[in-house]
Design a protein around this motif. Structure first.
Motif, PDB file in Angstrom:
ATOM      1  N   VAL A 138       0.843  -1.196   0.000  1.00  0.00           N
ATOM      2  CA  VAL A 138       0.000   0.000   0.000  1.00  0.00           C
ATOM      3  C   VAL A 138       0.879   1.247   0.000  1.00  0.00           C
ATOM      4  CG1 VAL A 138      -1.742   1.323   1.239  1.00  0.00           C
ATOM      5  CG2 VAL A 138      -1.852  -1.183   1.215  1.00  0.00           C
ATOM      6  N   THR A 139       0.635   2.140  -0.904  1.00  0.00           N
ATOM      7  CA  THR A 139       1.378   3.402  -0.957  1.00  0.00           C
ATOM      8  C   THR A 139       0.717   4.422  -0.039  1.00  0.00           C
ATOM      9  OG1 THR A 139       2.010   2.990  -3.257  1.00  0.00           O
ATOM     10  CG2 THR A 139       2.196   5.267  -2.439  1.00  0.00           C
ATOM     11  N   PRO A 140       1.427   4.933   0.992  1.00  0.00           N
ATOM     12  CA  PRO A 140       0.821   5.895   1.944  1.00  0.00           C
ATOM     13  C   PRO A 140       0.387   7.180   1.235  1.00  0.00           C
ATOM     14  CG  PRO A 140       2.863   5.003   2.818  1.00  0.00           C
ATOM     15  CD  PRO A 140       2.808   4.605   1.368  1.00  0.00           C
ATOM     16  N   THR A 141      -0.720   7.725   1.705  1.00  0.00           N
ATOM     17  CA  THR A 141      -1.212   9.020   1.217  1.00  0.00           C
ATOM     18  C   THR A 141      -1.545   9.905   2.414  1.00  0.00           C
ATOM     19  OG1 THR A 141      -3.491   8.211   1.089  1.00  0.00           O
ATOM     20  CG2 THR A 141      -2.139   8.040  -0.916  1.00  0.00           C
ATOM     21  N   LEU A 142      -1.502  11.201   2.201  1.00  0.00           N
ATOM     22  CA  LEU A 142      -1.762  12.157   3.279  1.00  0.00           C
ATOM     23  C   LEU A 142      -2.493  13.367   2.697  1.00  0.00           C
ATOM     24  CD1 LEU A 142      -1.344  13.383   6.153  1.00  0.00           C
ATOM     25  CD2 LEU A 142       0.890  14.201   5.364  1.00  0.00           C
ATOM     26  N   SER A 143      -3.584  13.781   3.339  1.00  0.00           N
ATOM     27  CA  SER A 143      -4.298  14.989   2.912  1.00  0.00           C
ATOM     28  C   SER A 143      -4.786  15.746   4.148  1.00  0.00           C
ATOM     29  CB  SER A 143      -5.471  14.650   2.000  1.00  0.00           C
ATOM     30  OG  SER A 143      -6.448  13.896   2.697  1.00  0.00           O
ATOM     31  N   LEU A 144      -4.872  17.074   4.019  1.00  0.00           N
ATOM     32  CA  LEU A 144      -5.291  17.936   5.123  1.00  0.00           C
ATOM     33  C   LEU A 144      -6.384  18.869   4.619  1.00  0.00           C
ATOM     34  CD1 LEU A 144      -4.799  19.188   8.005  1.00  0.00           C
ATOM     35  CD2 LEU A 144      -3.194  20.749   6.877  1.00  0.00           C
ATOM     36  N   SER A 145      -7.431  19.054   5.411  1.00  0.00           N
ATOM     37  CA  SER A 145      -8.489  20.002   5.076  1.00  0.00           C
ATOM     38  C   SER A 145      -8.818  20.830   6.309  1.00  0.00           C
ATOM     39  CB  SER A 145      -9.746  19.287   4.558  1.00  0.00           C
ATOM     40  OG  SER A 145     -10.259  18.410   5.546  1.00  0.00           O
ATOM     41  N   VAL A 146      -9.380  22.049   6.094  1.00  0.00           N
ATOM     42  CA  VAL A 146      -9.736  22.948   7.196  1.00  0.00           C
ATOM     43  C   VAL A 146     -11.223  23.260   7.122  1.00  0.00           C
ATOM     44  CG1 VAL A 146      -7.433  23.952   7.396  1.00  0.00           C
ATOM     45  CG2 VAL A 146      -9.095  24.960   5.809  1.00  0.00           C
ATOM     46  N   ALA A 147     -11.808  23.595   8.272  1.00  0.00           N
ATOM     47  CA  ALA A 147     -13.252  23.826   8.351  1.00  0.00           C
ATOM     48  C   ALA A 147     -13.665  25.142   7.707  1.00  0.00           C
ATOM     49  CB  ALA A 147     -13.715  23.787   9.803  1.00  0.00           C
ATOM     50  N   GLN A 148     -12.744  26.094   7.612  1.00  0.00           N
ATOM     51  CA  GLN A 148     -13.067  27.385   7.011  1.00  0.00           C
ATOM     52  C   GLN A 148     -11.813  28.005   6.429  1.00  0.00           C
ATOM     53  OE1 GLN A 148     -14.113  28.374  11.310  1.00  0.00           O
ATOM     54  NE2 GLN A 148     -13.815  30.425  10.479  1.00  0.00           N
ATOM     55  N   SER A 149     -12.018  28.832   5.416  1.00  0.00           N
ATOM     56  CA  SER A 149     -10.875  29.403   4.703  1.00  0.00           C
ATOM     57  C   SER A 149     -10.517  30.803   5.169  1.00  0.00           C
ATOM     58  CB  SER A 149     -11.163  29.431   3.203  1.00  0.00           C
ATOM     59  OG  SER A 149     -12.324  30.213   2.940  1.00  0.00           O
ATOM     60  N   SER A 150     -11.327  31.388   6.076  1.00  0.00           N
ATOM     61  CA  SER A 150     -11.031  32.721   6.602  1.00  0.00           C
ATOM     62  C   SER A 150     -11.566  32.829   8.028  1.00  0.00           C
ATOM     63  CB  SER A 150     -11.627  33.819   5.723  1.00  0.00           C
ATOM     64  OG  SER A 150     -13.039  33.741   5.733  1.00  0.00           O
ATOM     65  N   LEU A 151     -10.984  33.761   8.780  1.00  0.00           N
ATOM     66  CA  LEU A 151     -11.381  33.949  10.173  1.00  0.00           C
ATOM     67  C   LEU A 151     -11.049  35.374  10.594  1.00  0.00           C
ATOM     68  CD1 LEU A 151     -12.440  32.588  12.802  1.00  0.00           C
ATOM     69  CD2 LEU A 151     -10.064  32.081  13.361  1.00  0.00           C
ATOM     70  N   THR A 152     -11.974  36.021  11.315  1.00  0.00           N
ATOM     71  CA  THR A 152     -11.743  37.356  11.872  1.00  0.00           C
ATOM     72  C   THR A 152     -11.616  37.245  13.378  1.00  0.00           C
ATOM     73  OG1 THR A 152     -12.989  38.448  10.098  1.00  0.00           O
ATOM     74  CG2 THR A 152     -12.696  39.678  12.150  1.00  0.00           C
ATOM     75  N   ILE A 153     -10.553  37.842  13.935  1.00  0.00           N
ATOM     76  CA  ILE A 153     -10.292  37.750  15.374  1.00  0.00           C
ATOM     77  C   ILE A 153      -9.969  39.147  15.906  1.00  0.00           C
ATOM     78  CG2 ILE A 153      -9.035  36.519  17.182  1.00  0.00           C
ATOM     79  CD1 ILE A 153      -8.031  34.588  15.076  1.00  0.00           C
ATOM     80  N   ASN A 154     -10.590  39.511  17.033  1.00  0.00           N
ATOM     81  CA  ASN A 154     -10.272  40.762  17.710  1.00  0.00           C
ATOM     82  C   ASN A 154      -9.015  40.600  18.546  1.00  0.00           C
ATOM     83  OD1 ASN A 154     -12.511  42.134  16.697  1.00  0.00           O
ATOM     84  ND2 ASN A 154     -13.816  41.465  18.381  1.00  0.00           N
ATOM     85  N   GLU A 155      -8.354  41.721  18.822  1.00  0.00           N
ATOM     86  CA  GLU A 155      -7.200  41.671  19.716  1.00  0.00           C
ATOM     87  C   GLU A 155      -7.618  41.168  21.093  1.00  0.00           C
ATOM     88  OE1 GLU A 155      -5.605  45.564  20.346  1.00  0.00           O
ATOM     89  OE2 GLU A 155      -7.546  46.447  20.767  1.00  0.00           O
ATOM     90  N   ASN A 156      -6.672  40.575  21.816  1.00  0.00           N
ATOM     91  CA  ASN A 156      -6.911  40.008  23.140  1.00  0.00           C
ATOM     92  C   ASN A 156      -8.000  38.930  23.106  1.00  0.00           C
ATOM     93  OD1 ASN A 156      -5.024  41.793  24.467  1.00  0.00           O
ATOM     94  ND2 ASN A 156      -6.551  43.409  24.254  1.00  0.00           N
ATOM     95  N   ASP A 157      -8.027  38.192  22.003  1.00  0.00           N
ATOM     96  CA  ASP A 157      -9.033  37.137  21.855  1.00  0.00           C
ATOM     97  C   ASP A 157      -8.373  35.896  21.263  1.00  0.00           C
ATOM     98  OD1 ASP A 157     -11.460  35.903  21.962  1.00  0.00           O
ATOM     99  OD2 ASP A 157     -12.512  37.317  20.650  1.00  0.00           O
ATOM    100  N   GLN A 158      -9.163  34.816  21.138  1.00  0.00           N
ATOM    101  CA  GLN A 158      -8.668  33.570  20.573  1.00  0.00           C
ATOM    102  C   GLN A 158      -9.564  33.136  19.417  1.00  0.00           C
ATOM    103  OE1 GLN A 158      -8.723  30.973  24.043  1.00  0.00           O
ATOM    104  NE2 GLN A 158      -6.515  31.219  24.297  1.00  0.00           N
ATOM    105  N   GLY A 159      -8.989  32.356  18.514  1.00  0.00           N
ATOM    106  CA  GLY A 159      -9.752  31.792  17.409  1.00  0.00           C
ATOM    107  C   GLY A 159      -9.396  30.332  17.240  1.00  0.00           C
ATOM    108  N   VAL A 160     -10.371  29.518  16.826  1.00  0.00           N
ATOM    109  CA  VAL A 160     -10.157  28.085  16.647  1.00  0.00           C
ATOM    110  C   VAL A 160     -10.722  27.655  15.305  1.00  0.00           C
ATOM    111  CG1 VAL A 160     -10.622  25.774  17.531  1.00  0.00           C
ATOM    112  CG2 VAL A 160     -10.252  27.649  19.134  1.00  0.00           C
ATOM    113  N   ILE A 161      -9.936  26.875  14.561  1.00  0.00           N
ATOM    114  CA  ILE A 161     -10.381  26.303  13.292  1.00  0.00           C
ATOM    115  C   ILE A 161     -10.138  24.797  13.345  1.00  0.00           C
ATOM    116  CG2 ILE A 161     -10.011  26.209  10.805  1.00  0.00           C
ATOM    117  CD1 ILE A 161      -9.163  29.097  10.878  1.00  0.00           C
ATOM    118  N   SER A 162     -11.167  24.012  13.054  1.00  0.00           N
ATOM    119  CA  SER A 162     -11.048  22.554  13.077  1.00  0.00           C
ATOM    120  C   SER A 162     -10.282  22.053  11.857  1.00  0.00           C
ATOM    121  CB  SER A 162     -12.428  21.901  13.112  1.00  0.00           C
ATOM    122  OG  SER A 162     -13.125  22.256  14.285  1.00  0.00           O
TER     123      SER A 162
END
Length: 317
Positions: free
Chosen positions: A38-62
């Motif tokens: 079996v030839t190993p394969t690897l792929s990555l995907s994200v839940a969203q392509s953009s994010l807005t974050i205020n200063e002194n705050d946190q952001g999370v993307i799955s």
């Protein structure tokens, strides 16, 4: 051929046939083919392509990682431009961003990569990150107030026919000023107020007038914008204090028949929408149901400060 030779030949052929047909009761062994590689394969995907974050705050993307190899997966995060106070890491299939105090708004690209060194595989995704310097909103609102130089340098607390004239008359009736000196004091006060008002064209005011635009195009930072604002505040307060000092000289000559005014109290009074060093000065009174109330020793000022609406044509007589 003799009968004996024919029998021997027949016996030999029969033995060969039995041997070829598995005679003797021996079992046939099955050979299993090795599994396909079996030839190993690897792929990555994200839940969203953009994010807005205020200063002194946190952001999370799955994140979602698909991998069929036997090695471990490592993650790395990089930014299109480094911003002080901005950091990110991958924890439990989540991209977590931490934003500290910002000096400007920023739009940057964040790239997260999943990789398997053993298999020489990698996959990456890019995300647009909008960083908002939310604290600057209040600064801009205040700057816009102080760039109204006509209001700032009006110094309406010292309407000539009201407070300065009454204070000069108090000193005159106390016997500390002659009639001529009284007139001179009033004239001097007028000149000082004109000079203070002329500071509208000062460099401090000119620099602040373009401050918001300069900030919005990132020519200056929030800290630099605040510094420009503070320079105007210092200038205006200095000019206001000159008027206070002249008034207090007259108060002293009246043996405090009229009260001295506080220094360094000049600022914007939101309740009345004016700049004043009298209204809002906690040493002189307080707000009661959004109406300014002077304490007992300053009651005379009720009819001498125009914005309070209690003045009349006879106030200075």
């Amino acid at each position: 051929m003799s009968k004996l030779n024919k029998k021997l030949l027949l016996s030999t052929v029969s033995a060969l046939v039995l041997s070829a047909c598995g005679g003797g009761g021996e079992e046939t062994k099955t050979v299993t083919a090795p599994p396909a590689k079996v030839t190993p394969t690897l792929s990555l995907s994200v839940a969203q392509s953009s994010l807005t974050i205020n200063e002194n705050d946190q952001g999370v993307i799955s994140l979602s990682t698909s991998y069929n190899g036997q090695s471990t997966i490592d993650y790395s995060v990089s930014f299109s431009s480094e911003i002080v106070g901005v950091s990110a890491e991958v924890i439990d299939q989540s991209l977590q961003l931490n934003i500290d105090e910002l000096e400007n708004d920023h739009v940057i690209t964040l790239t997260v990569m999943a990789s398997s060194t053993a298999d020489n595989l990698s996959s990456e995704q890019s995300i647009e990150i909008n960083l908002t310097n939310s604290s600057v909103v209040e600064v801009i609102d205040e700057v816009e107030l102080w760039t109204d130089i006509e209001s700032v340098f009006k110094f309406d607390d010292f309407e000539l026919a009201l407070l300065p004239t009454i204070y000069a008359k108090a000193a005159y009736f106390n016997g500390k000023l002659t009639s001529t000196e009284y007139q001179t004091r009033v004239s001097d006060f007028t000149a000082i107020k004109v000079e203070a008002s002329n500071q509208k064209s000062a460099e401090e005011n000119t620099s602040l007038s373009t401050g918001v635009t300069d900030y919005q195009v990132s020519s200056i930072t929030e800290t630099e914008l605040v510094a420009l604002l503070d320079k105007v505040k210092v200038l205006a307060s200095s000019e206001y204090n000159k008027l206070v000092e002249k008034v207090n000289e007259l108060a002293l000559l009246s043996d405090e028949t009229v009260p001295a005014l506080p220094l360094d109290s000049f600022g914007y009074v939101e309740t009345y929408g004016v700049f004043s060093g009298v209204i809002g000065a906690t040493s002189m009174g307080t707000f009661v149901e959004e109406k300014w109330q002077f304490s007992e020793q300053y009651q005379i000022l009720n009819t001498l400060i125009p914005v309070l609406g209690n003045t009349n044509e006879c106030s200075a007589n």
